[in-house]
Design a protein around this motif. Sequence first.
Motif, mmCIF file in Angstrom:
data_model
loop_
_atom_site.group_PDB
_atom_site.id
_atom_site.type_symbol
_atom_site.label_atom_id
_atom_site.label_comp_id
_atom_site.label_asym_id
_atom_site.label_seq_id
_atom_site.Cartn_x
_atom_site.Cartn_y
_atom_site.Cartn_z
ATOM 1 N N GLY A 416 0.803 -1.217 0.000
ATOM 2 C CA GLY A 416 0.000 0.000 0.000
ATOM 3 C C GLY A 416 0.834 1.264 0.000
ATOM 4 N N LEU A 417 1.959 1.246 0.698
ATOM 5 C CA LEU A 417 2.847 2.409 0.694
ATOM 6 C C LEU A 417 3.464 2.625 -0.681
ATOM 7 C CD1 LEU A 417 4.625 1.859 4.131
ATOM 8 C CD2 LEU A 417 2.950 3.638 3.591
ATOM 9 N N ALA A 418 3.776 1.532 -1.367
ATOM 10 C CA ALA A 418 4.304 1.650 -2.732
ATOM 11 C C ALA A 418 3.251 2.251 -3.661
ATOM 12 C CB ALA A 418 4.767 0.278 -3.237
ATOM 13 N N LEU A 419 1.989 1.828 -3.504
ATOM 14 C CA LEU A 419 0.907 2.415 -4.293
ATOM 15 C C LEU A 419 0.769 3.903 -4.000
ATOM 16 C CD1 LEU A 419 -1.771 -0.399 -3.876
ATOM 17 C CD2 LEU A 419 -0.802 0.356 -6.062
ATOM 18 N N ASP A 420 0.875 4.280 -2.740
ATOM 19 C CA ASP A 420 0.758 5.679 -2.362
ATOM 20 C C ASP A 420 1.929 6.492 -2.916
ATOM 21 O OD1 ASP A 420 -0.964 7.480 -1.086
ATOM 22 O OD2 ASP A 420 0.316 7.560 0.706
ATOM 23 N N ALA A 421 3.130 5.881 -2.919
ATOM 24 C CA ALA A 421 4.290 6.568 -3.491
ATOM 25 C C ALA A 421 4.092 6.808 -4.983
ATOM 26 C CB ALA A 421 5.554 5.747 -3.250
ATOM 27 N N LEU A 422 3.508 5.837 -5.656
ATOM 28 C CA LEU A 422 3.243 5.998 -7.099
ATOM 29 C C LEU A 422 2.271 7.138 -7.341
ATOM 30 C CD1 LEU A 422 3.649 4.881 -9.957
ATOM 31 C CD2 LEU A 422 1.778 3.282 -9.516
ATOM 32 N N ARG A 423 1.238 7.252 -6.492
ATOM 33 C CA ARG A 423 0.252 8.314 -6.661
ATOM 34 C C ARG A 423 0.816 9.681 -6.316
ATOM 35 N NH1 ARG A 423 -4.072 4.656 -3.343
ATOM 36 N NH2 ARG A 423 -4.461 3.133 -4.986
ATOM 37 N N LYS A 424 1.623 9.734 -5.272
ATOM 38 C CA LYS A 424 2.137 11.029 -4.810
ATOM 39 C C LYS A 424 3.289 11.543 -5.665
ATOM 40 C CE LYS A 424 0.994 11.128 0.135
ATOM 41 N NZ LYS A 424 0.005 10.067 0.286
#
Length: 426
Positions: A416-424
């Motif tokens: 989930g943190l990797a997904l958030d990094a991709l979005r941010k």
Amino acid sequence: MAGSPPAVPDACGIDFGTSNSTAGCALAGTPGQVALLALEEGKLTLPSVVFFHAGDAHISYGRAALADYLAGDEGRLMRSMKSLLGTALINEQTEVAGRALPFRALLAQFIGELKRRAEHAAGRGFTRAVLGRPVFFVDADAAADRQAQDTLSEIARAVGFTDIAFQYEPIAAAFDYEMQITREELVLVVDIGGGTSDFALVRLAPERVGMADRRDDILASGGVHIGGTDFDKSLSLASVMPLLGLGSLLRSGLQMPSALYFSLATWHTINFAYTKKAWAQIGELLLEAQERDKLARLQRLVSERAGHWLAMQVEEAKISLSGAPQAVLDLGRIDPGETRVLQRADFDAAIGGLVGSVERSITELLRDAGVAADAVDTVFFTGGASSVPLLRAQVASLLPRARRVEGDLFGSIGTGLALDALRKFA
């Protein structure tokens, strides 16, 4: 250049955990997709452990650190380092191989190694990161909580991250679960990690995947500073430390001092039991003890610096008791041939108060959000300690109509943190 593939962002998600850590990032050639990175021997987790070898400057990490310690190598084992954040200890130092090592430097060494391994596995450098954090590093102390995040941010910058964002760990786990669903759900994420229990009530839906701003979907978040290491500590104090003299009497009729036993039962303070002061105290207590055989066991444990070994035996028993009615604790290293059979009921009794605190925290979360228990569609469990049967039973009694889903206990937050990094940072 026209037709060139899009650049892969130099961003990652970092889950620095009390017991295990992970890192994940976007995949080249698959837009919108992320994966966890292999950090040690092809495995996606790196145990949050450091071993400083006494004979040279070599430092080992993760499973290798545990293997070196268990093999009897001379040195210093450090574990549960995340628990130092938000405490006064973070500004102190410890002795390693005859030199003073600030605890901040210890955390920087591990997080720097985590970054290096992630970059090696990904084949590219990372300068930007979303770091996971518990909802509360410290309960009921906003200033200490802010200081804990600031300290982690400073350490991350010191090891080479220039752009840093934070995300609550249970919300990161919710983003991972959202990739699996086919309809809108109101989800309670129950993340029971090594050091904290964190919760998030989140509205998820397939059409919301990829949205950068999810503030309106997060109905509530909360947590309490209770985790798997606290379960270890409680089980140790209730069932193991009495074998070393906890609760026994001195010849004066007074009860044995308990501070040393609490240090041995708590992962990040075990090394305090190896000081000259502690050793002298054990010698004095041995002379005054009514049950000298128990203090002799304690003396052997400390003389062999086997505190972490004993804590590992307790942790393994805890894990076994999450899937079986009993577990056998091997105490042979401090008393040849000695074992102790632990029952599930022993474990439940030891952690009952802790689980009750978790239950109250979830009840308060639902009340503060104004959401009835029957409105929750799914409970999503993640974190290694979320598999404890008593905890799951209590959560089920709070939300009897909710579907129960188990995520990747050690990987959902990192994904989930990797997904958030991709979005941010994409």
